[in-house]
Design a protein around this motif. Structure first.
Motif, PDB file in Angstrom:
ATOM      1  N   ASP A  12      14.381 -48.552  29.878  1.00  0.00           N
ATOM      2  CA  ASP A  12      13.823 -48.453  30.961  1.00  0.00           C
ATOM      3  C   ASP A  12      12.151 -48.339  30.702  1.00  0.00           C
ATOM      4  N   ASN A  13      11.837 -48.762  29.471  1.00  0.00           N
ATOM      5  CA  ASN A  13      10.362 -48.699  29.304  1.00  0.00           C
ATOM      6  C   ASN A  13       9.610 -49.963  29.522  1.00  0.00           C
ATOM      7  N   TYR A  14       8.394 -49.714  29.711  1.00  0.00           N
ATOM      8  CA  TYR A  14       7.537 -51.217  29.926  1.00  0.00           C
ATOM      9  C   TYR A  14       6.790 -51.077  28.762  1.00  0.00           C
ATOM     10  N   ASP A  30       1.322 -48.529  23.370  1.00  0.00           N
ATOM     11  CA  ASP A  30       2.228 -47.981  22.714  1.00  0.00           C
ATOM     12  C   ASP A  30       3.074 -49.358  22.218  1.00  0.00           C
ATOM     13  N   PRO A  32       7.244 -49.416  22.003  1.00  0.00           N
ATOM     14  CA  PRO A  32       8.563 -48.760  22.073  1.00  0.00           C
ATOM     15  C   PRO A  32       9.668 -49.842  21.262  1.00  0.00           C
ATOM     16  N   ASP A  59       9.836 -43.672  21.401  1.00  0.00           N
ATOM     17  CA  ASP A  59       9.748 -44.865  22.368  1.00  0.00           C
ATOM     18  C   ASP A  59       8.436 -45.127  22.697  1.00  0.00           C
ATOM     19  N   HIS A  60       7.564 -44.660  22.005  1.00  0.00           N
ATOM     20  CA  HIS A  60       5.950 -44.928  22.413  1.00  0.00           C
ATOM     21  C   HIS A  60       5.270 -45.568  21.147  1.00  0.00           C
ATOM     22  N   ASP A 131       3.440 -41.142  29.628  1.00  0.00           N
ATOM     23  CA  ASP A 131       4.301 -40.442  30.076  1.00  0.00           C
ATOM     24  C   ASP A 131       3.602 -39.130  30.990  1.00  0.00           C
ATOM     25  N   ALA A 168       4.851 -45.668  31.558  1.00  0.00           N
ATOM     26  CA  ALA A 168       5.442 -46.136  30.844  1.00  0.00           C
ATOM     27  C   ALA A 168       7.007 -46.617  31.117  1.00  0.00           C
ATOM     28  N   HIS A 169       7.412 -46.139  32.248  1.00  0.00           N
ATOM     29  CA  HIS A 169       8.792 -46.327  32.507  1.00  0.00           C
ATOM     30  C   HIS A 169       9.215 -46.438  34.059  1.00  0.00           C
ATOM     31  N   TYR A 171      11.240 -45.400  36.309  1.00  0.00           N
ATOM     32  CA  TYR A 171      11.725 -44.168  36.933  1.00  0.00           C
ATOM     33  C   TYR A 171      11.627 -43.970  38.538  1.00  0.00           C
TER      34      TYR A 171
END
Length: 251
Positions: A12-14, A30, A32, A59-60, A131, A168-169, A171
């Motif tokens: 679910d990261n970008y 970042d 990931p 994850d970053h 985040d 970054a996600h 969500y």
């Protein structure tokens, strides 16, 4: 004008690649997934020259070493990133980094992690916030304190309202469910959530998001709002923020 290439990676990261067509420099925001970044950069014909980390979580920053090995790029980030790998340059609040002639101001957004930073490119109207804040949400408070995290959100709130926030996600739909629970009478929020659902039904991203809209709808940025404080308690905004964050953690 900078070119920003956004792509999904991990679950679910970008990922974000930022390219200056004049200098031909490209930075990763970042890392990931190293393979995804290298593939996307190659697909655009870009050479990665820098990495700008926001915080130390794997994850970053987990792809830093592999990307540097493949490209020889310069890794820049807050000192906490050294918990998982070396940095070429350590940066902190009020410093700047550059991509060609484009200048990004670094500012402290600690709370999710203590050393979390964000990058604001004022002339380009964008901020990469990791985040620290999400569309309709904010990061979990893993290391910080409520007053620290609220102070960080106030720094984000002080950016120009037209700033596009690159978080970054993806969500946003789950954040929207809690936002409606936290602030059920907010008509603008209700409209925003309907738009989010439509976009996700088309598999479209909800990132980036405009700060102006988040200021009106994101309950974590509205912890100083009288209606929310009345609903969630707290004699000061950071106490209302703490109540909201605890409620979200158990929602």
């Amino acid at each position: 004008m900078l070119e920003i290439h956004q792509f999904p990676c991990l679950s679910d990261n970008y990922g974000f690649l930022v390219h200056d067509p004049v200098s031909k420099e490209t930075t990763c925001i970042d890392t990931p997934d190293a393979d995804a970044y290298l593939r996307e950069a190659a697909g655009n014909g870009w050479q990665i020259t820098q990495i700008w980390n926001t915080h130390w979580h794997p994850d970053h920053a987990g792809g830093n070493a592999a990307i540097k090995a493949a490209t020889g790029c310069t890794i820049i980030g807050p000192q906490e990133v050294e918990r998982i790998g070396p940095l070429d340059r350590v940066i902190a609040d009020a410093e700047t980094v550059t991509l060609g002639d484009h200048v990004a101001r670094v500012f402290d957004v600690g709370g999710h992690t203590n050393g979390h930073i964000a990058y604001h490119l004022a002339e380009d109207g964008v901020a990469f916030v990791g985040d620290s804040v999400f569309a309709l949400g904010c990061g979990r408070m893993f290391e910080g304190t409520p007053d620290q995290f609220w102070a960080s959100l106030e720094r984000i709130k002080a950016l120009p309202p037209e700033t596009m926030l690159y978080c970054a996600h993806e969500y946003t739909q789950s954040n929207a469910e809690f936002a409606l629970h936290a602030d059920p009478d907010n008509a603008e929020l209700q409209s925003y959530v309907a738009e989010i659902d439509e976009r996700r039904a088309r598999s479209e991203p909800t990132v980036p998001t405009k700060l102006e809209r988040e200021l009106a709808t994101n309950p974590f940025l509205r912890a100083d709002n009288d209606d929310l404080r009345g609903r969630w308690g707290g004699s000061a905004p950071h106490e209302t923020f703490a109540a909201l964050r605890a409620a979200k953690d158990n929602f």
